[in-house]
Motif scaffolding. Sequence first.
Motif, short mmCIF file in Angstrom:
data_model
loop_
_atom_site.label_atom_id
_atom_site.label_comp_id
_atom_site.label_asym_id
_atom_site.label_seq_id
_atom_site.Cartn_x
_atom_site.Cartn_y
_atom_site.Cartn_z
N CYS A 10 0.83 -1.22 0.00
CA CYS A 10 0.00 0.00 0.00
C CYS A 10 0.85 1.26 0.00
CB CYS A 10 -0.93 0.01 1.21
SG CYS A 10 -2.25 -1.20 1.13
N LYS A 11 2.05 1.18 0.55
CA LYS A 11 2.94 2.34 0.63
C LYS A 11 3.64 2.62 -0.69
CE LYS A 11 3.64 1.78 5.54
NZ LYS A 11 4.49 1.28 6.59
N GLU A 12 3.76 1.60 -1.54
CA GLU A 12 4.42 1.78 -2.82
C GLU A 12 3.49 2.48 -3.79
OE1 GLU A 12 6.36 -1.71 -4.30
OE2 GLU A 12 6.88 -2.37 -2.28
N ARG A 13 4.06 3.07 -4.79
CA ARG A 13 3.26 3.86 -5.73
C ARG A 13 3.05 3.18 -7.08
NH1 ARG A 13 1.92 8.80 -3.97
NH2 ARG A 13 3.11 9.67 -2.29
N SER A 14 3.66 2.04 -7.31
CA SER A 14 3.55 1.42 -8.63
C SER A 14 2.18 0.79 -8.83
CB SER A 14 4.64 0.36 -8.83
OG SER A 14 4.34 -0.80 -8.10
N LEU A 15 1.79 0.70 -10.08
CA LEU A 15 0.51 0.10 -10.45
C LEU A 15 0.50 -1.39 -10.08
CD1 LEU A 15 -2.22 0.38 -11.81
CD2 LEU A 15 -1.12 -0.06 -14.00
N THR A 16 1.62 -2.05 -10.27
CA THR A 16 1.71 -3.48 -9.93
C THR A 16 1.51 -3.69 -8.43
OG1 THR A 16 3.26 -3.80 -11.75
CG2 THR A 16 3.19 -5.52 -10.07
N SER A 17 2.13 -2.85 -7.63
CA SER A 17 1.96 -2.96 -6.18
C SER A 17 0.52 -2.71 -5.78
CB SER A 17 2.87 -1.97 -5.45
OG SER A 17 4.22 -2.27 -5.69
N ALA A 18 -0.11 -1.72 -6.41
CA ALA A 18 -1.51 -1.42 -6.11
C ALA A 18 -2.40 -2.60 -6.48
CB ALA A 18 -1.95 -0.16 -6.87
N ALA A 19 -2.13 -3.20 -7.64
CA ALA A 19 -2.93 -4.35 -8.07
C ALA A 19 -2.76 -5.52 -7.10
CB ALA A 19 -2.53 -4.77 -9.48
N LEU A 20 -1.54 -5.78 -6.69
CA LEU A 20 -1.29 -6.87 -5.75
C LEU A 20 -1.94 -6.59 -4.39
CD1 LEU A 20 2.44 -7.69 -6.54
CD2 LEU A 20 0.46 -9.13 -7.03
N ALA A 21 -1.85 -5.35 -3.94
CA ALA A 21 -2.43 -4.99 -2.65
C ALA A 21 -3.96 -5.15 -2.68
CB ALA A 21 -2.05 -3.56 -2.27
N VAL A 22 -4.60 -4.69 -3.75
CA VAL A 22 -6.06 -4.81 -3.84
C VAL A 22 -6.47 -6.28 -3.88
CG1 VAL A 22 -8.06 -4.37 -5.33
CG2 VAL A 22 -6.45 -2.54 -4.86
N ARG A 23 -5.74 -7.08 -4.66
CA ARG A 23 -6.04 -8.52 -4.69
C ARG A 23 -5.87 -9.13 -3.30
NH1 ARG A 23 -3.13 -8.62 -9.89
NH2 ARG A 23 -4.74 -8.60 -11.49
N GLY A 24 -4.82 -8.72 -2.62
CA GLY A 24 -4.59 -9.22 -1.26
C GLY A 24 -5.69 -8.81 -0.30
N LEU A 25 -6.19 -7.59 -0.45
CA LEU A 25 -7.27 -7.11 0.40
C LEU A 25 -8.58 -7.87 0.12
CD1 LEU A 25 -6.42 -3.32 0.35
CD2 LEU A 25 -6.32 -4.84 2.33
N TYR A 26 -8.84 -8.14 -1.16
CA TYR A 26 -10.01 -8.96 -1.48
C TYR A 26 -9.87 -10.34 -0.87
CZ TYR A 26 -12.76 -6.06 -4.68
OH TYR A 26 -13.58 -5.10 -5.20
N ALA A 27 -8.68 -10.91 -0.96
CA ALA A 27 -8.43 -12.23 -0.37
C ALA A 27 -8.55 -12.20 1.15
CB ALA A 27 -7.06 -12.74 -0.79
N LYS A 55 -11.66 1.98 -15.27
CA LYS A 55 -12.20 0.72 -15.76
C LYS A 55 -12.32 -0.28 -14.61
CE LYS A 55 -10.72 1.33 -20.45
NZ LYS A 55 -9.58 2.08 -20.82
N ALA A 56 -13.26 -1.22 -14.76
CA ALA A 56 -13.58 -2.18 -13.70
C ALA A 56 -12.36 -2.97 -13.22
CB ALA A 56 -14.66 -3.13 -14.18
N GLU A 57 -11.45 -3.30 -14.12
CA GLU A 57 -10.31 -4.15 -13.75
C GLU A 57 -9.13 -3.37 -13.17
OE1 GLU A 57 -9.80 -2.75 -17.95
OE2 GLU A 57 -11.46 -3.66 -16.87
N GLN A 58 -9.20 -2.06 -13.14
CA GLN A 58 -8.10 -1.26 -12.61
C GLN A 58 -8.08 -1.32 -11.08
OE1 GLN A 58 -9.03 2.53 -14.44
NE2 GLN A 58 -7.31 2.28 -15.86
N PRO A 59 -6.88 -1.33 -10.49
CA PRO A 59 -6.78 -1.39 -9.03
C PRO A 59 -7.52 -0.26 -8.31
CG PRO A 59 -4.63 -1.75 -10.00
CD PRO A 59 -5.56 -1.37 -11.13
N ARG A 60 -7.47 0.95 -8.86
CA ARG A 60 -8.15 2.06 -8.18
C ARG A 60 -9.66 1.87 -8.17
NH1 ARG A 60 -6.82 6.98 -12.39
NH2 ARG A 60 -7.90 6.13 -14.18
N THR A 61 -10.21 1.34 -9.26
CA THR A 61 -11.65 1.09 -9.32
C THR A 61 -12.03 -0.05 -8.39
OG1 THR A 61 -11.59 1.77 -11.63
CG2 THR A 61 -13.58 0.65 -10.88
N MET A 62 -11.28 -1.13 -8.46
CA MET A 62 -11.53 -2.26 -7.56
C MET A 62 -11.39 -1.80 -6.10
SD MET A 62 -9.50 -5.22 -9.69
CE MET A 62 -9.52 -6.38 -8.34
N GLY A 63 -10.42 -0.94 -5.86
CA GLY A 63 -10.20 -0.41 -4.52
C GLY A 63 -11.36 0.44 -4.03
#
Length: 186
Positions: A10-27, A55-63
């Motif tokens: 969550c502290k990192e700014r990359s899109l990959t980190s955001a995507a991984l964090a959101v997936r982790g939060l859903y899990a 878009k629906a699949e983007q980390p910010r939208t999912m977040g």
Amino acid sequence: TGSCDIDALCKERSLTSAALAVRGLYASWSTKKYSWILKSVSKIVSRRAGYGSWKAEQPRTMGALLQSKAALFLGDVNKAKRALSSSLQYDPESKVLKEEFSKLKTYTQKIKKADKSLSKGFYKRTEGELDDAQTEMYRLGLEDSKLLLADLHVRYCKCFTYMKKHERAIESCDKAMKLSEDSVEE
């Protein structure tokens, strides 16, 4: 263990980190740590917020969707609406955000309508409107939200009390108390 990894992402700014964090939060949803999920996802959404299409699949939208859902499971409808409306400011045409906001708005309108009917003494109508609100909760996927269900059962309790259906009122009050207690234990 898992929360530490997600906190670091969550502290990192990359899109990959955001995507991984959101997936982790859903899990992590099954842990029922809704306050932590809400706080963590809020960081991601605020860092990834920006104009353009959401878009629906983007980390910010999912977040943003997860942020709203966590707020609802904590019983905070207004915070859920704010999460969605602030995201919609960046992309007012986001289909998935608009749909979720519309369902949430419909739910709150049904609750307000039931409260208004109750205050005017239209108890049978109130019961139907509370049933409609509960249906809307299911449309939002909130059938497991103990605090929102407890709140709904308190309204049923009031309605049945005024209708002099005391056994049903007691059942509703008991359900509300049980749901509230269960949410505290989680």
